[in-house]
Structure formats: C-alpha cells, structure tokens
Design a protein around this motif. Sequence first.
Motif, PDB file in Angstrom:
ATOM      1  N   ARG A 127       0.834  -1.207   0.000  1.00 17.12           N
ATOM      2  CA  ARG A 127       0.000   0.000   0.000  1.00 17.12           C
ATOM      3  C   ARG A 127       0.870   1.261   0.000  1.00 17.12           C
ATOM      4  NH1 ARG A 127      -4.082   2.908  -1.247  1.00 17.12           N
ATOM      5  NH2 ARG A 127      -5.205   3.937   0.415  1.00 17.12           N
ATOM      6  N   PHE A 128       1.980   1.218   0.727  1.00 23.23           N
ATOM      7  CA  PHE A 128       2.919   2.329   0.805  1.00 23.23           C
ATOM      8  C   PHE A 128       4.302   1.824   0.412  1.00 23.23           C
ATOM      9  CE2 PHE A 128      -0.338   2.990   4.075  1.00 23.23           C
ATOM     10  CZ  PHE A 128      -0.894   4.170   3.615  1.00 23.23           C
ATOM     11  N   PRO A 129       4.595   1.767  -0.883  1.00 25.53           N
ATOM     12  CA  PRO A 129       5.890   1.246  -1.330  1.00 25.53           C
ATOM     13  C   PRO A 129       7.054   2.068  -0.762  1.00 25.53           C
ATOM     14  CG  PRO A 129       4.409   1.617  -3.193  1.00 25.53           C
ATOM     15  CD  PRO A 129       3.758   2.212  -1.982  1.00 25.53           C
ATOM     16  N   LEU A 130       8.048   1.364  -0.288  1.00 26.43           N
ATOM     17  CA  LEU A 130       9.237   2.000   0.267  1.00 26.43           C
ATOM     18  C   LEU A 130      10.417   1.778  -0.661  1.00 26.43           C
ATOM     19  CD1 LEU A 130       9.002   0.752   3.981  1.00 26.43           C
ATOM     20  CD2 LEU A 130       8.367   3.005   3.100  1.00 26.43           C
ATOM     21  N   PRO A 131      11.456   2.603  -0.527  1.00 24.16           N
ATOM     22  CA  PRO A 131      12.696   2.287  -1.241  1.00 24.16           C
ATOM     23  C   PRO A 131      13.280   0.978  -0.699  1.00 24.16           C
ATOM     24  CG  PRO A 131      12.947   4.271   0.110  1.00 24.16           C
ATOM     25  CD  PRO A 131      11.539   3.830   0.237  1.00 24.16           C
ATOM     26  N   LEU A 132      14.204   0.411  -1.422  1.00 23.34           N
ATOM     27  CA  LEU A 132      14.761  -0.894  -1.062  1.00 23.34           C
ATOM     28  C   LEU A 132      15.211  -0.949   0.387  1.00 23.34           C
ATOM     29  CD1 LEU A 132      15.670  -3.748  -1.760  1.00 23.34           C
ATOM     30  CD2 LEU A 132      17.820  -2.763  -2.593  1.00 23.34           C
ATOM     31  N   ALA A 133      15.883   0.068   0.874  1.00 24.06           N
ATOM     32  CA  ALA A 133      16.363   0.061   2.265  1.00 24.06           C
ATOM     33  C   ALA A 133      15.203  -0.078   3.245  1.00 24.06           C
ATOM     34  CB  ALA A 133      17.157   1.330   2.559  1.00 24.06           C
ATOM     35  N   GLY A 134      14.106   0.601   2.996  1.00 25.39           N
ATOM     36  CA  GLY A 134      12.938   0.509   3.869  1.00 25.39           C
ATOM     37  C   GLY A 134      12.304  -0.871   3.830  1.00 25.39           C
ATOM     38  N   VAL A 135      12.202  -1.445   2.635  1.00 29.35           N
ATOM     39  CA  VAL A 135      11.650  -2.801   2.497  1.00 29.35           C
ATOM     40  C   VAL A 135      12.520  -3.791   3.258  1.00 29.35           C
ATOM     41  CG1 VAL A 135      11.157  -4.667   0.858  1.00 29.35           C
ATOM     42  CG2 VAL A 135      10.507  -2.318   0.298  1.00 29.35           C
ATOM     43  N   LEU A 136      13.831  -3.632   3.154  1.00 31.11           N
ATOM     44  CA  LEU A 136      14.739  -4.542   3.859  1.00 31.11           C
ATOM     45  C   LEU A 136      14.601  -4.408   5.372  1.00 31.11           C
ATOM     46  CD1 LEU A 136      17.928  -4.375   1.601  1.00 31.11           C
ATOM     47  CD2 LEU A 136      16.215  -6.195   1.728  1.00 31.11           C
ATOM     48  N   VAL A 137      14.333  -3.204   5.857  1.00 27.73           N
ATOM     49  CA  VAL A 137      14.114  -3.019   7.295  1.00 27.73           C
ATOM     50  C   VAL A 137      12.850  -3.758   7.731  1.00 27.73           C
ATOM     51  CG1 VAL A 137      13.513  -1.322   9.067  1.00 27.73           C
ATOM     52  CG2 VAL A 137      15.414  -0.872   7.513  1.00 27.73           C
ATOM     53  N   VAL A 138      11.771  -3.608   6.966  1.00 28.14           N
ATOM     54  CA  VAL A 138      10.525  -4.300   7.308  1.00 28.14           C
ATOM     55  C   VAL A 138      10.729  -5.811   7.253  1.00 28.14           C
ATOM     56  CG1 VAL A 138       8.118  -4.689   6.629  1.00 28.14           C
ATOM     57  CG2 VAL A 138       9.070  -2.379   6.586  1.00 28.14           C
TER      58      VAL A 138
END
Length: 133
Positions: free
Chosen positions: A76-87
């Motif tokens: 729903r709220f796409p993040l940059p790669l770094a954010g996705v990796l944190v999640v």
Amino acid sequence: MHDDRTDRPAIPSLSGRPWWAANEVLAFLVELVALACLFGWGFTLGDGLALQLLLGAGVLAVAIALWALFAAPRARFPLPLAGVLVVKAVVLGGGALALYAVGHPVAATIMAVVVVVNTGLAETFRHRPAATA
C-alpha cells in the motif's frame, strides 16, 4: 502443422529463470514460517487460552499489517529498497528471534541464515536480466 503452444512456458516470466522462481517459492515459505513462529511466540506470552490466542493473533496481525503495508510486492505504501529490507528484517528476523525465544536456538539460527541468503539472492536475481533460451 506445428503447435507452438507447447514451446512456451506455462508462466512466461519464469522462462530462463528457474533459480529466481525457486528462490521466490522459498521466500514465500520463509514468510509463512516466520508468521507461524511469531504467532507461536505471542501465544506463549499469555496465561490462559483466551489471552494466549489473543496475543498470538495480535502479534500475527501486526506482522501481516507491516508486510502488507510496506514489504509486499503490491504494498500500500511502497518503500525504497532500504525501507523494504528493514521491514523484512523486522518480520522475518522477528520470526527467527521468536523461534529462539521459545527454545529452539539451532532452528532459529538456521532460519536466520536462510532469511539472509534468500533475501540476498532475491535482490541479486531481481537486478539481473532474464536468460535467453
């Protein structure tokens, strides 16, 4: 007469990318295992079946919500790669930590290694062009 339908793969995007496909299946299985581990850990936190179920389901719901909102392919709220990796680290790493917390340190270590290797390979495959047949 030649029927060329048999020459095409069942899923065109997987043509020439069997390692990518296998890694994606593994990623899905790891996600399911992490969610199960988080539910199991949450379940152990309460006294009495009702509270155990509530805590297990609550931890599971938070993990699913985080994943769906920020890390899923159609987040729903796409993040940059770094954010996705944190999640992913929070949810998948949380699954490994939950496994450790309920008394399975060897399984937790194996899961953590699989998560790191699987995620690393997923990013590697994602940035490589598909092989031509």
